[in-house]
Design a protein around this motif. Structure first.
Motif, mmCIF file in Angstrom:
data_model
loop_
_atom_site.group_PDB
_atom_site.id
_atom_site.type_symbol
_atom_site.label_atom_id
_atom_site.label_comp_id
_atom_site.label_asym_id
_atom_site.label_seq_id
_atom_site.Cartn_x
_atom_site.Cartn_y
_atom_site.Cartn_z
ATOM 1 N N ILE A 1 -5.647 -7.876 6.815
ATOM 2 C CA ILE A 1 -4.378 -7.277 7.247
ATOM 3 C C ILE A 1 -4.216 -5.945 6.532
ATOM 4 N N TYR A 2 -3.959 -4.896 7.309
ATOM 5 C CA TYR A 2 -3.758 -3.568 6.725
ATOM 6 C C TYR A 2 -2.269 -3.317 6.544
ATOM 7 N N ARG A 3 -1.885 -2.965 5.332
ATOM 8 C CA ARG A 3 -0.499 -2.620 5.028
ATOM 9 C C ARG A 3 -0.442 -1.142 4.669
ATOM 10 N N PRO A 4 0.178 -0.313 5.500
ATOM 11 C CA PRO A 4 0.239 1.121 5.187
ATOM 12 C C PRO A 4 1.046 1.360 3.922
ATOM 13 N N PRO A 5 0.723 2.411 3.178
ATOM 14 C CA PRO A 5 1.451 2.689 1.935
ATOM 15 C C PRO A 5 2.898 3.057 2.205
ATOM 16 N N LEU A 6 3.763 2.724 1.268
ATOM 17 C CA LEU A 6 5.183 3.050 1.381
ATOM 18 C C LEU A 6 5.412 4.528 1.075
ATOM 19 N N PRO A 7 6.484 5.109 1.609
ATOM 20 C CA PRO A 7 6.793 6.516 1.304
ATOM 21 C C PRO A 7 7.011 6.728 -0.187
ATOM 22 N N PRO A 8 6.727 7.914 -0.695
ATOM 23 C CA PRO A 8 6.944 8.182 -2.129
ATOM 24 C C PRO A 8 8.408 7.994 -2.511
ATOM 25 N N GLY A 9 8.625 7.410 -3.657
ATOM 26 C CA GLY A 9 9.980 7.193 -4.141
ATOM 27 C C GLY A 9 10.638 5.925 -3.647
ATOM 28 N N THR A 10 9.910 5.086 -2.898
ATOM 29 C CA THR A 10 10.489 3.839 -2.400
ATOM 30 C C THR A 10 10.586 2.825 -3.532
ATOM 31 N N ASP A 11 11.772 2.266 -3.709
ATOM 32 C CA ASP A 11 12.004 1.275 -4.761
ATOM 33 C C ASP A 11 11.712 -0.103 -4.207
ATOM 34 N N THR A 12 10.682 -0.752 -4.718
ATOM 35 C CA THR A 12 10.310 -2.097 -4.271
ATOM 36 C C THR A 12 10.642 -3.163 -5.305
ATOM 37 N N THR A 13 11.434 -2.800 -6.325
ATOM 38 C CA THR A 13 11.789 -3.769 -7.352
ATOM 39 C C THR A 13 12.742 -4.814 -6.785
#
Length: 255
Positions: A184-196
């Protein structure tokens, strides 16, 4: 007051519909409507993080080792004990992983000499990642798995970069490669995205969504009431005949 104290004081009215009784309302706490479910963040060395859906195929232990492949005709004329000793059954783990890499590359390579294309590199990295993940699940690998976990994490990021490169170059082949290697390919998140993931931020987001839904429902109800009121006013307004410029008569509201 903390967010939990403010949430304890928030109360709203929710409709309750019963088949045997007319519609009524009761007061419901927000904690009964908005529920927090903890989502465990996957470890970087697990299959759920890397996106691997399949596992490595079993190794054919009867195959000869790579060092004796140039002299395969001599090996075939030797006795059974020699053939068994020089087979993958008595080979190191690196030799077995190399055998799996060759099998994986042979399925998706563009031609027989293709070893450095993005597809071939993706196939080799996939085999290594799954082999390291299998070792980390064993008691021996769990004890000395620090460097191995970091190695799996780095290889996962390298494979993700190759997949992103292949996706930009040839999307149809990108989809075909994903189907072949079962990833499964997961594209990278945009810069500065808070995933906490924190309880407080999650509750704030859920309460905001809950309040927005209540506000939208009330606005829709007011619009429907205003529409019905306007339709009733128009129905009660008498209409009379007016004379236009051409000398004809037309209907219009009474003044």
């Amino acid at each position: 007051m903390s967010i939990f104290g403010r949430l304890a004081g928030i109360r709203t009215v929710a409709p309750v519909i019963c088949s045997s009784q007319p519609r009524r309302c009761k007061v419901v706490d927000v904690k009964d409507v908005v529920q927090w479910k903890f989502v465990e963040k996957p470890s970087p060395h697990t299959a759920s993080y890397s996106g691997d859906l399949g596992i490595n195929e079993p190794v054919d232990l009867t195959q000869p080792q790579f060092a004796v492949k140039p002299a395969l005709d001599v090996l075939n004329r030797s006795d059974e004990v020699t053939q068994r000793v020089l087979s993958l059954e008595f080979a190191r783990g690196v030799e077995k992983t190399k055998y799996l890499e060759e099998r994986a590359v042979a399925r998706i390579q563009r031609h027989r000499f293709d070893t450095e294309s993005p597809e071939a590199k993706i196939a080799r990295l996939t085999v290594k990642i799954r082999e390291f993940q299998r070792r980390l699940m064993t008691p021996e690998g769990a004890k000395e798995g620090g460097p191995m976990r970091r190695h799996v994490h780095n290889m996962t990021w390298r494979r993700s970069g190759l997949l992103r490169q292949l996706r930009a170059a040839d999307y149809r082949r990108f989809e075909w490669v994903l189907d072949q290697v079962e990833v499964i390919y997961r594209p990278p998140l945009p810069p500065g995205t808070d995933t906490t993931l924190t309880r407080k931020s999650g509750i704030r987001r859920m309460v905001k969504i809950f309040c927005d839904n209540i506000r939208q429902e009330k606005l829709d109800s007011l619009r429907r009431q205003a529409g019905r009121r306007e339709a009733g006013v128009r129905a009660r307004t008498p209409r009379r005949r007016r004379v236009d410029r051409g000398g004809g008569a037309r209907a219009g509201p009474a003044t």
